[in-house]
Write a protein that holds these residues in place. Sequence first.
Motif, short mmCIF file in Angstrom:
data_model
loop_
_atom_site.label_atom_id
_atom_site.label_comp_id
_atom_site.label_asym_id
_atom_site.label_seq_id
_atom_site.Cartn_x
_atom_site.Cartn_y
_atom_site.Cartn_z
N LEU A 46 0.84 -1.20 0.00
CA LEU A 46 0.00 0.00 0.00
C LEU A 46 0.87 1.25 0.00
O LEU A 46 0.58 2.23 -0.69
N ALA A 47 1.95 1.22 0.78
CA ALA A 47 2.88 2.34 0.79
C ALA A 47 3.55 2.50 -0.59
O ALA A 47 3.75 3.62 -1.07
N TYR A 48 3.86 1.37 -1.21
CA TYR A 48 4.44 1.39 -2.57
C TYR A 48 3.49 2.06 -3.56
O TYR A 48 3.90 2.87 -4.38
N ARG A 49 2.20 1.73 -3.47
CA ARG A 49 1.22 2.34 -4.37
C ARG A 49 1.14 3.85 -4.14
O ARG A 49 1.00 4.61 -5.08
N ALA A 50 1.22 4.25 -2.89
CA ALA A 50 1.15 5.68 -2.59
C ALA A 50 2.38 6.41 -3.13
O ALA A 50 2.26 7.49 -3.72
N VAL A 51 3.56 5.81 -2.95
CA VAL A 51 4.81 6.47 -3.33
C VAL A 51 5.08 6.38 -4.83
O VAL A 51 5.50 7.36 -5.45
N TYR A 52 4.80 5.21 -5.43
CA TYR A 52 5.18 4.99 -6.82
C TYR A 52 4.06 5.30 -7.81
O TYR A 52 4.33 5.59 -8.97
N PHE A 53 2.81 5.24 -7.36
CA PHE A 53 1.68 5.45 -8.27
C PHE A 53 1.00 6.80 -8.03
O PHE A 53 0.93 7.64 -8.93
N LEU A 54 0.47 6.99 -6.82
CA LEU A 54 -0.39 8.15 -6.57
C LEU A 54 0.38 9.46 -6.49
O LEU A 54 -0.04 10.47 -7.08
N LEU A 55 1.49 9.49 -5.76
CA LEU A 55 2.26 10.73 -5.63
C LEU A 55 2.77 11.24 -6.98
O LEU A 55 2.59 12.42 -7.32
N PRO A 56 3.39 10.37 -7.82
CA PRO A 56 3.80 10.84 -9.15
C PRO A 56 2.62 11.30 -10.01
O PRO A 56 2.76 12.25 -10.79
N LEU A 57 1.46 10.64 -9.86
CA LEU A 57 0.29 11.06 -10.64
C LEU A 57 -0.13 12.48 -10.27
O LEU A 57 -0.41 13.31 -11.15
N LEU A 58 -0.15 12.78 -8.97
CA LEU A 58 -0.52 14.13 -8.53
C LEU A 58 0.46 15.17 -9.07
O LEU A 58 0.06 16.26 -9.53
N ILE A 59 1.74 14.84 -9.05
CA ILE A 59 2.77 15.78 -9.54
C ILE A 59 2.65 15.97 -11.04
O ILE A 59 2.71 17.10 -11.56
N THR A 60 2.47 14.88 -11.78
CA THR A 60 2.44 14.98 -13.24
C THR A 60 1.13 15.59 -13.75
O THR A 60 1.10 16.13 -14.85
N VAL A 61 0.05 15.50 -12.97
CA VAL A 61 -1.18 16.21 -13.35
C VAL A 61 -0.91 17.71 -13.37
O VAL A 61 -1.33 18.42 -14.30
N VAL A 62 -0.18 18.20 -12.37
CA VAL A 62 0.19 19.63 -12.34
C VAL A 62 1.10 19.95 -13.53
O VAL A 62 0.92 20.98 -14.20
N MET A 63 2.06 19.06 -13.81
CA MET A 63 2.94 19.26 -14.96
C MET A 63 2.14 19.33 -16.26
O MET A 63 2.39 20.19 -17.12
N TYR A 64 1.17 18.44 -16.39
CA TYR A 64 0.35 18.41 -17.60
C TYR A 64 -0.45 19.70 -17.76
O TYR A 64 -0.55 20.26 -18.86
N LEU A 65 -1.02 20.19 -16.67
CA LEU A 65 -1.79 21.44 -16.73
C LEU A 65 -0.90 22.61 -17.12
O LEU A 65 -1.32 23.51 -17.87
N VAL A 66 0.34 22.61 -16.64
CA VAL A 66 1.29 23.66 -17.01
C VAL A 66 1.61 23.58 -18.50
O VAL A 66 1.64 24.61 -19.20
N VAL A 67 1.84 22.36 -19.00
CA VAL A 67 2.13 22.18 -20.43
C VAL A 67 0.96 22.65 -21.28
O VAL A 67 1.13 23.34 -22.29
N GLU A 68 -0.27 22.31 -20.88
CA GLU A 68 -1.46 22.72 -21.62
C GLU A 68 -1.61 24.24 -21.59
O GLU A 68 -1.98 24.86 -22.59
N ALA A 69 -1.33 24.85 -20.44
CA ALA A 69 -1.45 26.31 -20.32
C ALA A 69 -0.45 27.01 -21.23
O ALA A 69 -0.77 28.00 -21.89
N LYS A 70 0.77 26.48 -21.29
CA LYS A 70 1.79 27.07 -22.17
C LYS A 70 1.40 26.92 -23.63
O LYS A 70 1.59 27.84 -24.43
N ALA A 71 0.85 25.76 -23.98
CA ALA A 71 0.43 25.54 -25.36
C ALA A 71 -0.71 26.48 -25.75
O ALA A 71 -0.74 27.03 -26.85
N LYS A 72 -1.64 26.71 -24.82
CA LYS A 72 -2.76 27.61 -25.08
C LYS A 72 -2.27 29.04 -25.25
O LYS A 72 -2.71 29.77 -26.16
N ALA A 73 -1.34 29.46 -24.39
CA ALA A 73 -0.79 30.81 -24.50
C ALA A 73 -0.05 31.00 -25.81
O ALA A 73 -0.12 32.08 -26.44
#
Length: 326
Positions: free
Chosen positions: A291-318
Motif C-alpha cells: 500500500l505504501a508502494y502504491r502511494a509512493v510509486y503510483f499516486l504521488l507521481p500522478l498528482l505531480i504529473t497532473v500539475v505538470m500536464y496542466l502547465v504544459v497545456e497552459a503554455k500551449a494555449k498561451a
Amino acid sequence: MSRLTETAHPATPDRSRRHRWKRPLTLLFFLALIVLLTMFASRIEWAEVLQTLADFKARTLLIASGLTLLSFLVYASFDLIGRTYIRQDLTWKQILPVGLISYAFNLNLSAWVGGIAMRYRLYSRLGVSKGNIAKILGLSLATNWFGYMTIAGIVFSSGLVNLPPGWKLSSDALQGVGALLLLASAGYLAACRFSRRREWSVRGVEINLPSLRMAVLQLLLGAFNWSLMAAVIFTLLPGKLDYPLVLGVLLISAIAGVVTHIPAGLGVLEAVFVALLQHEASRGSLVAGLLAYRAVYFLLPLLITVVMYLVVEAKAKALRIERKAS
C-alpha cells in the motif's frame, strides 16, 4: 449537406457469436476477480496493516521516494532513445516531461490513456508526426519489455525464486521460462546485429530495426528500471526479505497484471506478493508495504504529473493565442 453512408457488412456467424459472448464473459471474469479479492482481503489482519503503516519512518519513505524519482527518470529516458531513433531535433527538456507524464498516467489509468493517448497529444504539440510518435511508442514498449525479458531471464533461470508447493508452475519450470526469456533477448540482439533487412511496414507504420548499440542500451535501461521498481518495494517491505526474491516476485506479478488488464494491477500485485511471500513475512506487513508502494510509486507521481500536464497545456494555449494575435 451530403451524408456519408456506411456500407453494412453482414456479420459472419463466428464473429456475431464472439460478440454475443464477449460482454457476459468479461462481466463474469470481473465478478470472479471481485470475489477472489474479497476473499483475499478477508484473510488480512487490517489492524496489523494500519500499525505497520503508522510505524514507517520518514527516512524509509524518503529513500523510496528517491528511488521512485530515479525510476521515472530512467523510464522517461526511453523516449530520449526514441529521439535518436526518429532523428528529430528535440531537446531533453522537451522529451523528459512527456515521458514522466505518460508513465504516471500509464501506471494509474492504463496504457491506452498514458502510454498512447497522452504521448500522441503531447508529442503532436511538439510538431512530431503521427508516424514518428508511433515509432517512439514502439521503441519505448520494446525497451520496457525486452528489459523485462533480460532481468526476468536472469532472475528466473538462476533459481533465486522458489515457488510454493502446490503451484501449477514448479520452480524448475520457472527456471526453464527464464532460459527462454534470455534466449529471446539474445535473439533480439542478434537480429539487431546481423539482420540484413532493417525495415518493415506494419499497418502503414515503418519500423526500423535499431543498431546493436541502441538495442544493448534498451535492454540495460529496461532492466534497470524494473530493478528500481523492485528496490522501491524492497525498501517498504519487512527487512528480513532478500532483494532478489522481491525482484523475482515483482516480475511474476507483472505478467499477472498484464493478463488481467486491470489498471494499475489493483489487487493483483498484492495477491501475488502475499501468495509467494506469506511464508517469509506476515500478510499484514506485506500488504502495508505494498500500500505504501502504491502511494509512493503510483499516486504521488500522478498528482505531480497532473500539475505538470496542466502547465504544459497552459503554455500551449498561451502560444496559440500569441500566434493568432501576431
